[in-house]
Write a protein that holds these residues in place. Structure first.
Motif, PDB file in Angstrom:
ATOM      1  N   VAL A 191      -3.164   2.639  16.665  1.00  0.00           N
ATOM      2  CA  VAL A 191      -2.643   2.028  15.445  1.00  0.00           C
ATOM      3  C   VAL A 191      -2.198   0.592  15.711  1.00  0.00           C
ATOM      4  CG1 VAL A 191      -0.221   2.736  15.713  1.00  0.00           C
ATOM      5  CG2 VAL A 191      -1.207   2.508  13.416  1.00  0.00           C
ATOM      6  N   ASN A 192      -2.404  -0.287  14.731  1.00  0.00           N
ATOM      7  CA  ASN A 192      -1.969  -1.670  14.849  1.00  0.00           C
ATOM      8  C   ASN A 192      -0.449  -1.776  14.777  1.00  0.00           C
ATOM      9  OD1 ASN A 192      -4.521  -2.812  15.055  1.00  0.00           O
ATOM     10  ND2 ASN A 192      -4.719  -3.159  12.855  1.00  0.00           N
ATOM     11  N   GLY A 193       0.056  -2.861  15.307  1.00  0.00           N
ATOM     12  CA  GLY A 193       1.442  -3.247  15.095  1.00  0.00           C
ATOM     13  C   GLY A 193       1.478  -4.597  14.405  1.00  0.00           C
ATOM     14  N   ASP A 217       6.433  -2.771  15.751  1.00  0.00           N
ATOM     15  CA  ASP A 217       5.968  -3.818  16.649  1.00  0.00           C
ATOM     16  C   ASP A 217       4.771  -3.325  17.476  1.00  0.00           C
ATOM     17  OD1 ASP A 217       8.308  -2.246  17.989  1.00  0.00           O
ATOM     18  OD2 ASP A 217       7.135  -3.052  19.650  1.00  0.00           O
ATOM     19  N   TRP A 218       4.248  -4.216  18.294  1.00  0.00           N
ATOM     20  CA  TRP A 218       3.046  -3.921  19.064  1.00  0.00           C
ATOM     21  C   TRP A 218       3.327  -3.150  20.350  1.00  0.00           C
ATOM     22  CZ3 TRP A 218      -1.944  -3.616  18.492  1.00  0.00           C
ATOM     23  CH2 TRP A 218      -2.575  -4.321  17.471  1.00  0.00           C
ATOM     24  N   GLY A 219       4.603  -2.983  20.740  1.00  0.00           N
ATOM     25  CA  GLY A 219       4.937  -2.423  22.039  1.00  0.00           C
ATOM     26  C   GLY A 219       4.179  -1.165  22.429  1.00  0.00           C
ATOM     27  N   PRO A 220       4.330  -0.045  21.687  1.00  0.00           N
ATOM     28  CA  PRO A 220       3.639   1.189  22.083  1.00  0.00           C
ATOM     29  C   PRO A 220       2.122   1.068  22.075  1.00  0.00           C
ATOM     30  CG  PRO A 220       5.413   1.644  20.512  1.00  0.00           C
ATOM     31  CD  PRO A 220       5.234   0.163  20.542  1.00  0.00           C
ATOM     32  N   SER A 221       1.578   0.360  21.092  1.00  0.00           N
ATOM     33  CA  SER A 221       0.115   0.222  21.025  1.00  0.00           C
ATOM     34  C   SER A 221      -0.418  -0.675  22.135  1.00  0.00           C
ATOM     35  CB  SER A 221      -0.289  -0.324  19.650  1.00  0.00           C
ATOM     36  OG  SER A 221       0.065   0.588  18.630  1.00  0.00           O
TER      37      SER A 221
END
Length: 482
Positions: A251-253, A465-469
């Protein structure tokens, strides 16, 4: 000495904040900084469209080709908005009026050549490196415009792993087989297991076939791609890659430094713990469009005006919404018929519906800052960023239950509200009735201020946010390097 950062070449047709026509640019512009925290140094290769070099400023030539599909070209290294860029300066392909893909509403007739050139440059840089001694460990190709990067590397027998990301499978980069020689593609591989697509050639299919791994921008969309309803003729290719364990949904962040109501210069600042100023943003937005204060919620729509985005559903459902006490502000452009119909609707409900045709980034921020709801009734949506911006700004998303919308929005059912996990309103019947039902539920909850404030707090508290992705992308890149 610490190990050098791993190197990623990202190849795309646009990159925010330099050039943006949609969510692709936001992803390409935001992912590098998130990957840097995972030990990856990224460079983004994109065309030097008119005005780009002037905006970037200082650059240096790091790669050149005296005959890149009809003319000389160089790649210039520079930096803009925190992103390291490789700009393909090929005036015979990219120095022309209009947008990156079309002019006066019509696609450039040589788009297949233009973006094959982008892919060729990306592949050669991956093989040869650049004059400043930079060579990627992995290449990340985005959508059909970069779909031939994995193919060119495959035919060169280059040992460079690739990831092909599908942002929207509806756009496939199709051209006739008579162009294969021109684009330096082997005619012997024109068959259904490689380049051939219903008698034509699809650059997106080529990328899906030849990439080491294929990703889509949400787990649900990855599954949807394997079905005739959503696969747009490529469901068989998607299913084959999935069955081989090579199609993955990530998934995107969003860039939460750019999209931050506590620091955004376009809005009066507020935060999840101090949301009082959101009401002021709401009043100022209503005043900007000359709308009366509604009894119910203010909904905003920021979208391309297309059938995919469910604009016809909005046209059918919005009169009932505003007659029941709501208000709506729409920002977007696209199908001239939808533009006309929305302007007509705005004229009929001049105190309750505001319409702005066009693209206006600061206005979009003001709309999220002032809106109570953000409407995303897409018939299909690979991921969607609109709902993530809405959650970040406390504009509660009302979404069709499809693709990434399903993966990112938790419906405000009684059970989810009681468990304090709801972040929006979702409807499974993707028609005007389904949208109207979701809007009625939103109006009912809005009439209960404590319940509404709890829902807004949960939405704004949800990580987008983008952290996990970025961690998942970094793990995938490291896997294919092995």
């Amino acid at each position: 000495m610490p190990p050098r950062p791993r190197r990623l070449l990202s190849v795309a047709s646009e990159c925010a904040p330099l050039l943006k026509t949609g969510g692709l640019a936001d992803v390409v512009g935001a992912l590098p900084s998130a990957l840097a925290e995972q030990g990856w140094r990224s460079r983004v290769l994109m065309p030097a469209y008119p005005g780009i070099l002037e905006r970037v400023g200082s650059t240096k030539v790091v790669w050149e080709d005296p005959d890149l599909f009809g003319g000389p070209a160089v790649v210039r290294a520079g930096r803009h908005g925190g992103v390291e860029l490789l700009l393909l300066d090929a005036p015979h392909l990219f120095d022309r009026p209009g947008g990156p893909y079309n002019v006066d509403g019509h696609d450039h007739l040589d788009n297949h050549v233009r973006f094959a050139a982008l892919s060729w440059a990306g592949a050669r840089i991956a093989i040869e490196g650049t004059a400043d001694r930079w060579r990627p460990d992995v290449v990340h190709a985005h959508d059909w415009q970069a779909g031939l990067v994995p193919s060119y590397l495959h035919y060169a027998q280059a040992d460079v792993p690739t990831v092909m990301t599908i942002h929207n499978i509806a756009f496939q980069g199709i051209f006739g087989p008579d162009q294969l020689d021109l684009l330096r593609l082997p005619t012997w591989d024109f068959h259904h297991e490689a380049l051939e697509y219903h008698g034509l050639v699809s650059t997106l299919k080529a990328g899906m076939v030849h990439a080491t791994k294929v990703t889509s921008v949400s787990p649900t969309y990855a599954q949807e791609l394997t079905t005739p309803e959503f696969g747009f003729g490529l469901e068989g290719v998607a299913a084959a890659r999935r069955d081989g364990g090579d199609l993955i949904g990530i998934v995107n962040g969003i860039d939460t430094t750019v999209w931050d109501p506590a620091a955004d210069r376009a809005v009066v600042h507020y935060s999840v713990d101090d949301p009082a100023a959101k009401d002021r943003n709401r009043r100022e937005l209503l005043a900007e469009f000359g709308l009366a204060e509604p009894a119910g919620p203010l909904a905003v729509v920021v979208t391309r005006l297309t059938h995919q985005k469910g604009v016809d559903l909005l046209l059918e459902a919005l009169p009932g919404f505003v007659e029941a006490g709501g208000a709506v502000i729409v920002l977007g452009s696209g199908d001239p018929g939808y533009e006309y119909a929305l302007n007509d609707l705005g004229a009929r409900y001049s105190q309750s519906i505001g319409v702005r045709i066009g693209y206006d980034e600061p206005l979009s921020h003001r709309m999220y800052g002032g809106g109570d709801l953000v409407l995303v009734p897409s018939r299909f949506e690979p991921c969607g960023l609109t709902q993530l911006y809405g959650m970040r700004y406390g504009a509660i998303p009302v979404v069709a239950s499809t693709g990434g919308l399903r993966d990112t929005v938790v419906d405000a059912s009684p059970e989810n509200l009681a468990a304090d996990v709801a972040t929006g309103f979702a409807f499974a019947d993707i028609d005007a009735g389904g949208l109207a039902w979701a809007l009625s539920r939103a109006r009912e909850l809005y009439a209960d201020p404590p319940a509404w404030q709890r829902l807004r707090h949960r939405a704004m508290s949800t990580p987008v946010d983008w952290g996990p992705s970025a961690e998942r992308y970094a793990a995938l890149f490291a896997e294919i390097m092995r």
